[in-house]
Design a protein around this motif. Structure first.
Motif, PDB file in Angstrom:
ATOM      1  N   LEU A   1       0.822  -1.211   0.000  1.00  0.00           N
ATOM      2  CA  LEU A   1       0.000   0.000   0.000  1.00  0.00           C
ATOM      3  C   LEU A   1       0.855   1.260   0.000  1.00  0.00           C
ATOM      4  CD1 LEU A   1      -2.809  -0.935   2.549  1.00  0.00           C
ATOM      5  CD2 LEU A   1      -2.989  -0.737   0.072  1.00  0.00           C
ATOM      6  N   VAL A   2       1.923   1.248   0.796  1.00  0.00           N
ATOM      7  CA  VAL A   2       2.809   2.406   0.861  1.00  0.00           C
ATOM      8  C   VAL A   2       3.442   2.679  -0.501  1.00  0.00           C
ATOM      9  CG1 VAL A   2       5.011   3.210   1.810  1.00  0.00           C
ATOM     10  CG2 VAL A   2       3.296   2.214   3.329  1.00  0.00           C
ATOM     11  N   ALA A   3       3.835   1.608  -1.177  1.00  0.00           N
ATOM     12  CA  ALA A   3       4.536   1.763  -2.451  1.00  0.00           C
ATOM     13  C   ALA A   3       3.596   2.025  -3.623  1.00  0.00           C
ATOM     14  CB  ALA A   3       5.367   0.518  -2.738  1.00  0.00           C
ATOM     15  N   GLY A   4       2.437   1.347  -3.625  1.00  0.00           N
ATOM     16  CA  GLY A   4       1.571   1.402  -4.797  1.00  0.00           C
ATOM     17  C   GLY A   4       0.348   2.275  -4.673  1.00  0.00           C
ATOM     18  N   GLY A   5       0.017   2.694  -3.435  1.00  0.00           N
ATOM     19  CA  GLY A   5      -1.176   3.492  -3.242  1.00  0.00           C
ATOM     20  C   GLY A   5      -2.437   2.674  -3.453  1.00  0.00           C
ATOM     21  N   GLY A   6      -3.549   3.363  -3.494  1.00  0.00           N
ATOM     22  CA  GLY A   6      -4.823   2.678  -3.656  1.00  0.00           C
ATOM     23  C   GLY A   6      -5.271   2.020  -2.367  1.00  0.00           C
ATOM     24  N   GLY A   7      -6.258   1.127  -2.484  1.00  0.00           N
ATOM     25  CA  GLY A   7      -6.787   0.429  -1.326  1.00  0.00           C
ATOM     26  C   GLY A   7      -6.343  -1.018  -1.324  1.00  0.00           C
ATOM     27  N   VAL A   8      -6.266  -1.607  -0.163  1.00  0.00           N
ATOM     28  CA  VAL A   8      -5.765  -2.974  -0.050  1.00  0.00           C
ATOM     29  C   VAL A   8      -6.676  -3.974  -0.759  1.00  0.00           C
ATOM     30  CG1 VAL A   8      -6.901  -3.465   2.168  1.00  0.00           C
ATOM     31  CG2 VAL A   8      -4.787  -4.652   1.566  1.00  0.00           C
ATOM     32  N   ARG A   9      -7.976  -3.680  -0.854  1.00  0.00           N
ATOM     33  CA  ARG A   9      -8.893  -4.591  -1.539  1.00  0.00           C
ATOM     34  C   ARG A   9      -8.502  -4.798  -3.012  1.00  0.00           C
ATOM     35  NH1 ARG A   9     -12.199  -2.773   2.421  1.00  0.00           N
ATOM     36  NH2 ARG A   9     -13.654  -4.318   3.298  1.00  0.00           N
ATOM     37  N   GLU A  10      -7.954  -3.773  -3.615  1.00  0.00           N
ATOM     38  CA  GLU A  10      -7.562  -3.891  -5.020  1.00  0.00           C
ATOM     39  C   GLU A  10      -6.494  -4.963  -5.209  1.00  0.00           C
ATOM     40  OE1 GLU A  10      -7.357   0.151  -7.138  1.00  0.00           O
ATOM     41  OE2 GLU A  10      -7.085   0.666  -5.021  1.00  0.00           O
ATOM     42  N   TYR A  11      -5.558  -5.014  -4.285  1.00  0.00           N
ATOM     43  CA  TYR A  11      -4.489  -6.016  -4.358  1.00  0.00           C
ATOM     44  C   TYR A  11      -4.996  -7.380  -3.892  1.00  0.00           C
ATOM     45  CZ  TYR A  11      -1.710  -1.735  -4.619  1.00  0.00           C
ATOM     46  OH  TYR A  11      -1.205  -0.502  -4.988  1.00  0.00           O
ATOM     47  N   PHE A  12      -5.799  -7.357  -2.869  1.00  0.00           N
ATOM     48  CA  PHE A  12      -6.322  -8.582  -2.266  1.00  0.00           C
ATOM     49  C   PHE A  12      -7.147  -9.383  -3.269  1.00  0.00           C
ATOM     50  CE2 PHE A  12      -9.641 -10.704   0.398  1.00  0.00           C
ATOM     51  CZ  PHE A  12      -8.823 -11.467   1.221  1.00  0.00           C
TER      52      PHE A  12
ATOM     53  N   GLN B   1      -1.799  -5.044  -9.248  1.00  0.00           N
ATOM     54  CA  GLN B   1      -0.612  -5.822  -8.932  1.00  0.00           C
ATOM     55  C   GLN B   1       0.317  -5.044  -8.005  1.00  0.00           C
ATOM     56  OE1 GLN B   1      -0.321  -9.071 -10.002  1.00  0.00           O
ATOM     57  NE2 GLN B   1      -2.413  -8.625 -10.655  1.00  0.00           N
ATOM     58  N   ALA B   2       0.991  -5.748  -7.130  1.00  0.00           N
ATOM     59  CA  ALA B   2       1.959  -5.108  -6.240  1.00  0.00           C
ATOM     60  C   ALA B   2       3.092  -4.512  -7.064  1.00  0.00           C
ATOM     61  CB  ALA B   2       2.512  -6.125  -5.250  1.00  0.00           C
ATOM     62  N   PRO B   3       3.505  -3.293  -6.749  1.00  0.00           N
ATOM     63  CA  PRO B   3       4.597  -2.667  -7.517  1.00  0.00           C
ATOM     64  C   PRO B   3       5.918  -3.382  -7.260  1.00  0.00           C
ATOM     65  CG  PRO B   3       4.060  -1.337  -5.594  1.00  0.00           C
ATOM     66  CD  PRO B   3       3.027  -2.421  -5.658  1.00  0.00           C
ATOM     67  N   ARG B   4       6.822  -3.281  -8.227  1.00  0.00           N
ATOM     68  CA  ARG B   4       8.132  -3.924  -8.073  1.00  0.00           C
ATOM     69  C   ARG B   4       8.986  -3.208  -7.029  1.00  0.00           C
ATOM     70  NH1 ARG B   4       9.700  -7.469 -12.070  1.00  0.00           N
ATOM     71  NH2 ARG B   4      11.878  -6.968 -11.690  1.00  0.00           N
TER      72      ARG B   4
ATOM     73  N   ALA C   1       2.089 -10.449  -2.487  1.00  0.00           N
ATOM     74  CA  ALA C   1       2.498  -9.139  -1.982  1.00  0.00           C
ATOM     75  C   ALA C   1       3.989  -8.881  -2.177  1.00  0.00           C
ATOM     76  CB  ALA C   1       2.149  -9.027  -0.498  1.00  0.00           C
ATOM     77  N   GLY C   2       4.744  -9.889  -2.537  1.00  0.00           N
ATOM     78  CA  GLY C   2       6.180  -9.708  -2.762  1.00  0.00           C
ATOM     79  C   GLY C   2       7.021 -10.307  -1.646  1.00  0.00           C
ATOM     80  N   TYR C   3       8.245 -10.653  -2.001  1.00  0.00           N
ATOM     81  CA  TYR C   3       9.171 -11.263  -1.044  1.00  0.00           C
ATOM     82  C   TYR C   3       9.761 -10.227  -0.085  1.00  0.00           C
ATOM     83  CZ  TYR C   3       9.303 -15.106  -4.444  1.00  0.00           C
ATOM     84  OH  TYR C   3       8.972 -16.131  -5.307  1.00  0.00           O
ATOM     85  N   PRO C   4      10.066 -10.639   1.151  1.00  0.00           N
ATOM     86  CA  PRO C   4      10.911  -9.784   1.990  1.00  0.00           C
ATOM     87  C   PRO C   4      12.272  -9.609   1.315  1.00  0.00           C
ATOM     88  CG  PRO C   4       9.932 -11.564   3.280  1.00  0.00           C
ATOM     89  CD  PRO C   4       9.679 -11.888   1.828  1.00  0.00           C
ATOM     90  N   ASP C   5      13.020  -8.598   1.734  1.00  0.00           N
ATOM     91  CA  ASP C   5      14.373  -8.403   1.205  1.00  0.00           C
ATOM     92  C   ASP C   5      15.393  -9.204   1.997  1.00  0.00           C
ATOM     93  OD1 ASP C   5      13.958  -6.190  -0.883  1.00  0.00           O
ATOM     94  OD2 ASP C   5      12.933  -5.395   0.880  1.00  0.00           O
ATOM     95  N   TYR C   6      15.238  -9.203   3.310  1.00  0.00           N
ATOM     96  CA  TYR C   6      16.141  -9.939   4.187  1.00  0.00           C
ATOM     97  C   TYR C   6      15.317 -10.667   5.244  1.00  0.00           C
ATOM     98  CZ  TYR C   6      19.770  -6.955   2.174  1.00  0.00           C
ATOM     99  OH  TYR C   6      20.611  -6.308   1.307  1.00  0.00           O
ATOM    100  N   GLY C   7      15.871 -11.777   5.722  1.00  0.00           N
ATOM    101  CA  GLY C   7      15.171 -12.510   6.765  1.00  0.00           C
ATOM    102  C   GLY C   7      16.128 -13.249   7.676  1.00  0.00           C
ATOM    103  N   VAL C   8      15.640 -13.529   8.877  1.00  0.00           N
ATOM    104  CA  VAL C   8      16.400 -14.302   9.861  1.00  0.00           C
ATOM    105  C   VAL C   8      15.510 -15.405  10.402  1.00  0.00           C
ATOM    106  CG1 VAL C   8      17.550 -14.267  12.109  1.00  0.00           C
ATOM    107  CG2 VAL C   8      17.830 -12.330  10.534  1.00  0.00           C
ATOM    108  N   ASP C   9      15.982 -16.633  10.304  1.00  0.00           N
ATOM    109  CA  ASP C   9      15.344 -17.795  10.930  1.00  0.00           C
ATOM    110  C   ASP C   9      16.297 -18.304  12.002  1.00  0.00           C
ATOM    111  OD1 ASP C   9      12.814 -18.238   9.885  1.00  0.00           O
ATOM    112  OD2 ASP C   9      13.514 -19.455   8.208  1.00  0.00           O
TER     113      ASP C   9
END
Length: 387
Positions: free
Chosen positions: A111-122, A127-130, A167-175
């Motif tokens: 939402l922060v990156a692409g704007g609009g409402g979450v229902r549109e993506y849901f 589509q989620a922006p790159r 919604a797209g992958y995280p950039d970094y992660g820790v398990d």
């Protein structure tokens, strides 16, 4: 010996292993103003929040904490987090928690990156922006695999609709298995059954492949071996390591082959009653559904479930025996719940299940099942579940 190593899936750079956060300190130290997303307990009790904020503070990085994430997050919560991020001048996201927390952060980032409402993506209208703000995730459960996949699961309370969307992958992660040591026993069981369900469905989906079958067999083997150990000793770090490993493999598997009817049915149940934990719902659904999956894909499902019953044969006529083996494992790890514990009745469940056939949003879950999904089959499944 439990090594620390890196996993690259999609766009995520994940460090897996004890003290994994140390390998990504440089990423945290270069942040400008992250919004840390957490629930009410696990980030604090696991020690993960303290370790992350210590790195940020030592690096002079200012941050704010949004600690209102809940299980089964909603569209409204994603909107609220996005607004909080904007109002606080956020520059990055850090999600510390299980799948619900990570999914909420993934959704707000879109939402922060692409704007609009979450229902549109849901609902797939947009589509989620790159290009999106950086998302750093610290996983605290061994269940969803959301730290390595591209999906986020939300609930539309108004429509009683729960589903995943890309919604797209995280950039970094820790398990880091240390962060799972404080999981209560019931949550340990729920999340592990979630990982097991990912393995079963990814391996038997119509989109499955030899690759995802390989991942699924290994993931399920680890759950069968190590979940009883954790139930017996919640502080068993080695067992937690391998359950977390199984969860991560399950996340990669569903990222490639997706889930099918089991998740679709659970989503219908927990959208209707959010008190139903996702893993508990999957355990209850698969207690019956495994029979149909085994009948349709006996060789593949046999590779997964034969670890529970060496007498199983890769033949459709062993489907009931396979389901019995699955239910026996649930009993072995102390899972004795029924849908009645959450207020469901057989008639109500049958009505909810039948609705999946006509729901456009459930089409993927139905079409990827390895058998034809009819209202008659759904009635049989509903009547055979534990109440």
């Amino acid at each position: 010996m439990t090594p620390t190593f890196r996993v690259y899936n999609g766009g995520v750079n994940l460090v897996f292993g004890v003290n994994g956060l140390a390998e990504l300190k440089n990423v945290l130290s270069l942040m400008r103003r992250p919004v840390i997303v957490t629930g009410r307990r696990s980030a604090v009790e696991s020690g993960a929040l303290a370790e992350v904020t210590k790195v940020l503070e030592e690096s002079g990085v200012g941050y704010v904490v949004y600690d209102r994430a809940t299980p089964n997050p909603t569209l409204q919560q994603a909107e609220e987090l996005a607004e909080y991020y904007r109002s606080e001048g956020g520059m990055e996201f850090i999600a510390i928690g299980g799948g619900s927390v990570i999914d909420l952060a993934k959704s707000a980032r879109v939402l922060v990156a692409g704007g609009g409402g979450v229902r549109e993506y849901f609902y797939g209208l947009r589509q989620a922006p790159r290009e999106k703000p950086l998302l750093f995730v610290v996983n605290t459960t061994h269940g969803t695999g959301s730290e390595v996949d591209r999906f986020a699961v939300l609930t539309d309370e108004g429509e009683l609709e729960k589903r995943g969307f890309p919604a797209g992958y995280p950039d970094y992660g820790v398990d880091d298995p240390r962060y799972t040591l404080t999981l209560p026993i019931n949550q340990s069981v729920y999340t592990s059954i979630d990982a097991l369900s990912h393995a079963i469905e990814a391996a038997t989906s119509r989109a499955s492949s030899p690759y995802t079958e390989l991942l699924s067999v290994e993931a399920s083997r680890r759950v069968f071996e190590y979940l009883p150990r954790v139930v017996g000793n919640p502080r068993d770090l080695e067992a937690r390591y391998w359950l977390l490993y199984a969860s991560m493999l399950g996340g990669v598997a569903i990222d490639h082959s997706l889930t099918h009817l089991g998740h679709g049915l659970e989503h219908v149940l927990s959208a209707y009653n959010p008190r139903l934990p996702h893993g508990a719902g999957l355990a209850l659904v698969h207690a019956k559904l495994v029979e149909y999956i085994y009948k349709a894909r006996p060789e593949t499902t046999w590779r997964i479930l034969s670890a529970l019953d060496p007498g199983l044969r890769p033949r459709s006529e062993d489907a009931k025996r396979a389901a019995s083996a699955f239910k026996g494992f649930l009993e072995r790890v102390g899972f004795s719940e029924g849908l009645g514990d959450y207020g469901f009745t057989p008639g109500e469940v049958e009505r909810l299940f039948k609705s999946i056939v006509s729901r456009k949003s459930m089409k993927r879950y139905v079409e990827l099942a390895p058998f034809e999904v009819t209202e008659g089959l759904l009635s049989e499944v509903a009547s055979g579940l534990p109440y």
